[in-house]
Design a protein around this motif. Structure first.
Motif, short mmCIF file in Angstrom:
data_model
loop_
_atom_site.label_atom_id
_atom_site.label_comp_id
_atom_site.label_asym_id
_atom_site.label_seq_id
_atom_site.Cartn_x
_atom_site.Cartn_y
_atom_site.Cartn_z
N ILE A 257 0.73 -1.01 0.05
CA ILE A 257 0.23 -0.12 -0.23
C ILE A 257 0.97 1.33 0.08
N GLY A 258 2.00 1.24 0.70
CA GLY A 258 2.95 2.37 0.94
C GLY A 258 3.40 2.65 -0.40
N ALA A 259 3.81 1.77 -1.23
CA ALA A 259 4.50 1.70 -2.60
C ALA A 259 3.76 2.35 -3.48
N SER A 260 2.20 1.78 -3.48
CA SER A 260 1.35 2.32 -4.36
C SER A 260 1.01 3.67 -3.89
N ALA A 261 0.82 4.07 -2.95
CA ALA A 261 0.78 5.63 -2.49
C ALA A 261 1.91 6.51 -3.18
N SER A 262 3.05 5.95 -3.03
CA SER A 262 4.21 6.90 -3.56
C SER A 262 4.10 6.80 -5.17
N LYS A 263 3.52 5.76 -5.68
CA LYS A 263 3.40 5.73 -7.04
C LYS A 263 2.05 6.66 -7.55
N HIS A 264 1.20 7.09 -6.67
CA HIS A 264 0.17 7.98 -7.11
C HIS A 264 0.39 9.37 -6.48
N GLY A 265 1.62 9.52 -6.18
CA GLY A 265 2.10 10.87 -6.06
C GLY A 265 1.95 11.36 -4.46
N SER A 266 1.73 10.61 -3.64
CA SER A 266 1.30 10.74 -2.02
C SER A 266 2.60 10.42 -1.41
N GLN A 267 3.44 11.44 -0.89
CA GLN A 267 4.66 11.19 0.06
C GLN A 267 4.03 11.07 1.12
N ALA A 268 3.00 12.04 1.72
CA ALA A 268 2.61 11.60 3.01
C ALA A 268 1.86 10.21 3.14
N GLY A 269 1.30 9.74 2.45
CA GLY A 269 0.65 8.29 2.09
C GLY A 269 1.77 7.11 2.48
N ALA A 270 2.69 7.46 1.65
CA ALA A 270 4.10 6.59 1.88
C ALA A 270 4.89 6.62 3.19
N ILE A 271 4.81 7.93 3.74
CA ILE A 271 5.50 8.07 5.09
C ILE A 271 4.58 7.54 6.00
N GLU A 272 3.09 7.49 6.02
CA GLU A 272 2.27 7.15 6.73
C GLU A 272 2.59 5.56 7.09
N SER A 273 2.62 4.75 5.95
CA SER A 273 2.77 3.45 5.64
C SER A 273 4.28 3.02 6.48
N LEU A 274 5.21 3.92 6.13
CA LEU A 274 6.60 3.70 6.93
C LEU A 274 6.46 3.76 8.67
N ALA A 275 5.65 4.85 9.05
CA ALA A 275 5.63 5.13 10.10
C ALA A 275 4.65 3.83 11.08
N THR A 276 3.73 3.48 10.38
CA THR A 276 2.76 2.53 10.72
C THR A 276 3.91 1.02 10.79
N MET A 277 4.60 1.04 9.77
CA MET A 277 5.70 0.02 9.87
C MET A 277 6.62 -0.01 10.96
N LEU A 278 7.11 1.15 11.31
CA LEU A 278 8.10 1.45 12.48
C LEU A 278 7.26 1.03 13.60
N SER A 279 6.14 1.68 13.70
CA SER A 279 5.36 1.24 15.27
C SER A 279 5.25 -0.22 15.31
N LEU A 280 5.09 -1.18 14.19
CA LEU A 280 4.92 -2.48 14.46
C LEU A 280 6.13 -3.17 14.72
N PHE A 281 7.42 -2.41 13.96
CA PHE A 281 8.58 -3.09 14.33
C PHE A 281 9.13 -2.92 16.00
N GLY A 282 8.84 -1.69 16.22
CA GLY A 282 8.95 -1.50 17.58
C GLY A 282 8.65 -2.38 18.71
N VAL A 283 7.18 -2.54 18.24
CA VAL A 283 6.50 -3.70 19.35
C VAL A 283 7.07 -5.23 19.09
N ALA A 284 7.47 -5.49 17.77
CA ALA A 284 8.25 -6.76 17.50
C ALA A 284 9.46 -6.81 18.20
N LYS A 285 10.13 -5.72 18.13
CA LYS A 285 11.64 -5.63 18.87
C LYS A 285 11.45 -6.01 20.32
#
Length: 530
Positions: A257-285
């Motif tokens: 979804i983040g990659a698709s958001a970037s393709k559609h010109g949404s940097q904010a959407g891609a960053i949102e996906s990365l932030a979501t992923m980073l939150s999950l990674f923090g819990v996984a860690k």
């Protein structure tokens, strides 16, 4: 002849009864929309019931008693019945198939025992046919179940539009009663808790595809991405809490979804996906789910590579933060496969940056790799040497295609790592760094561009000089010797001779103790000194 005919008839009867019971149960459960995973336990309880009837007949004196054998069979069938119930509840393919095979096999054995079919070869044939029938039955029911899941999610998501997703997103809640994704999301959450792999995987795929298809303009895409990512974050937290395989699929969905958001010109959407992923990674860690790190690296790479190709600098910078977190934790946990994956992702980003004019994030890529390298130096011996070698290989490959200014950054990063390695008395890592820096210098000297070669060789010599001085202070003789030999080779090029001689004089100013390491340097340096 009559006995043989009777035996064949009994064998056929056993197989026929097994097949009839199996496929009848399948039809009944499917038509009544019951859980198809319980068929194996139905067959097992059937076998258990048959064995009870045999023991009842023995106790009433109807047949010749053999209580010991039949009692053991009863206990076996009872335990296997409990096993099929447990295995069918797992809901993954292996356990599901095992439940079918166990139930069908013991049912056929119980019928054979009831008919006193004791010939080993024929009993083996009955078991083989039962296993085959069980496999066919499990395959058919699995396909029926998958088809029903697909229809279920199609019905739940048929009315989803970009308009109602955006409208729900602007209400700042992912639990609104008007949220068109809520039924599907609730179903996926239940599937994650129940470890129903087919269901949560199908649901995630449907939501991911629909989300991608609804993306249009940058603003709309940002709102849609934010809303879906909120749901995926909640699913991911549930999956991590239950240590579920769904975590990998959720991380993959976020990356897509983040990659698709970037393709559609949404940097904010891609960053949102990365932030979501980073939150999950923090819990996984925090929960020490190291097995999932590799998936985080790959999915983050999908987003960041897409953003880099589109010159979305903010997204790339956010992605580099993600890679630093993943790389550091991979080093800490000794996960070499993830470390390699991060190196490859960084190398690919560097290659993309090299093909773009004025890509400002090239320096950030190199610095991120340097920071990961400092963590690698904290590993134990064998793991450290292997990980450091791979990192240096990546640096060397980068220096072959990156622009001159970015190669300087690579040189400085390797210098920092070389100095750090020498301070820790890591001979292998210090020698490898010296070799790679020297290679950059030799390549620059062979280059046809004199304008860039002069500054490059100067910086290479300074880097080697600093590593040499650090090695002398750390009393690391191999490091001192390696720099002296490198200087001797570089000095053979006329363009570098004067610079080398100046550097040798500078090193002499830092001689320590009884000058033994400076003397060691001079013994291995074959050039002129003043």
């Amino acid at each position: 002849m009559e006995i043989l005919l009777t035996t064949i008839i009994d064998t056929t009867l056993v197989i026929g009864l097994t097949a009839a019971f199996l496929f009848s149960d399948m039809m009944i459960r499917h038509n009544l929309k019951m859980d198809l995973s319980g068929i194996g336990s139905d067959l097992a309880i059937g076998a258990f019931s048959v064995q009870i009837s045999i023991i009842a007949a023995l106790l009433t004196g109807v047949v010749t008693p053999d209580i010991a054998t039949d009692g053991m069979l009863l206990a076996l069938f009872g335990s296997l019945w409990a096993t099929t119930l447990w295995q069918s509840s797992k809901r993954n393919k292996v356990n599901y198939t095992f439940s079918f095979i166990a139930g069908t096999t013991i049912f056929s054995i119980s019928i054979a025992h009831l008919l006193e079919l004791n010939d080993p070869s024929l009993l083996g044939l009955v078991v083989a046919v039962a296993v085959f029938l069980a496999y066919i039955g499990s395959t058919i029911t699995k396909n029926l179940y998958n088809e029903s899941i697909l229809k279920e999610f199609d019905g739940m998501l048929k009315n989803v539009t970009s308009y109602n997703l955006i409208e729900t997103s602007t209400k700042n809640t992912s639990r609104d009663v008007d949220d068109p994704l809520s039924p599907a999301v609730d179903s996926i959450r239940c599937a994650i808790r129940d470890s129903d792999e087919e269901k949560f995987r199908t649901g995630l795929q449907k939501i991911t595809i629909i989300t991608k298809n609804l993306m249009t303009g940058a603003k709309e895409t940002t709102e849609i991405t934010r809303h879906v990512d909120a749901h995926l974050l909640e699913m991911g937290l549930i999956a991590l809490e239950n240590d579920s395989k769904a975590t990998k699929d959720i991380v993959n969905a976020i990356g897509t979804i983040g990659a698709s958001a970037s393709k559609h010109g949404s940097q904010a959407g891609a960053i949102e996906s990365l932030a979501t992923m980073l939150s999950l990674f923090g819990v996984a860690k925090r929960k020490h789910r190291e097995y999932i790190q590799y998936q985080f690296a790959g999915s983050a790479g999908d987003i960041v590579r897409t953003a880099a190709n589109l010159k979305h600098e903010s997204t790339v910078e956010k992605g580099l933060i993600m890679f630093r977190e993943i790389g550091d934790n991979a080093v800490f946990s000794g996960d070499t496969s993830t470390m390699t994956a991060v190196n490859e992702e960084m190398l690919e980003l560097a290659r993309i940056a090299a093909n773009k004019e004025h890509a400002p994030y090239a320096r950030s890529i190199v610095l991120t790799m340097r920071d990961i390298g400092t963590q690698i130096l904290r590993l134990e011996s064998n793991e450290r040497q292997d990980a450091f070698k791979k990192l240096m290989d990546s640096f060397r490959r980068m220096s072959k295609f990156m622009p001159y200014r970015d190669v300087l950054e690579v040189n400085w990063a390797m210098r920092d790592l070389g100095v750090a390695a020498s301070r820790e008395h890591f001979e292998n890592e210090t020698l490898r760094t010296i070799t790679e820096i020297e290679e950059i210098g030799i390549t620059a000297l062979k280059s046809e561009s004199n304008e860039t070669a002069d500054e490059m060789i100067q910086q290479v010599i300074i880097s080697l000089q600093e590593i040499c001085i650090s090695s002398m202070r750390s009393e690391l003789s191999l490091g001192v010797t390696a720099v002296a030999n490198a200087f001797s080779r570089i000095e053979k090029y006329d363009e570098a001779a004067i610079l080398i001689q100046d550097s040798v004089m500078d090193i002499g100013e830092y001689k320590t103790g009884e000058e033994k390491f400076y003397q060691l340097f001079l013994q291995n340096y074959s050039g002129e000194t003043y």
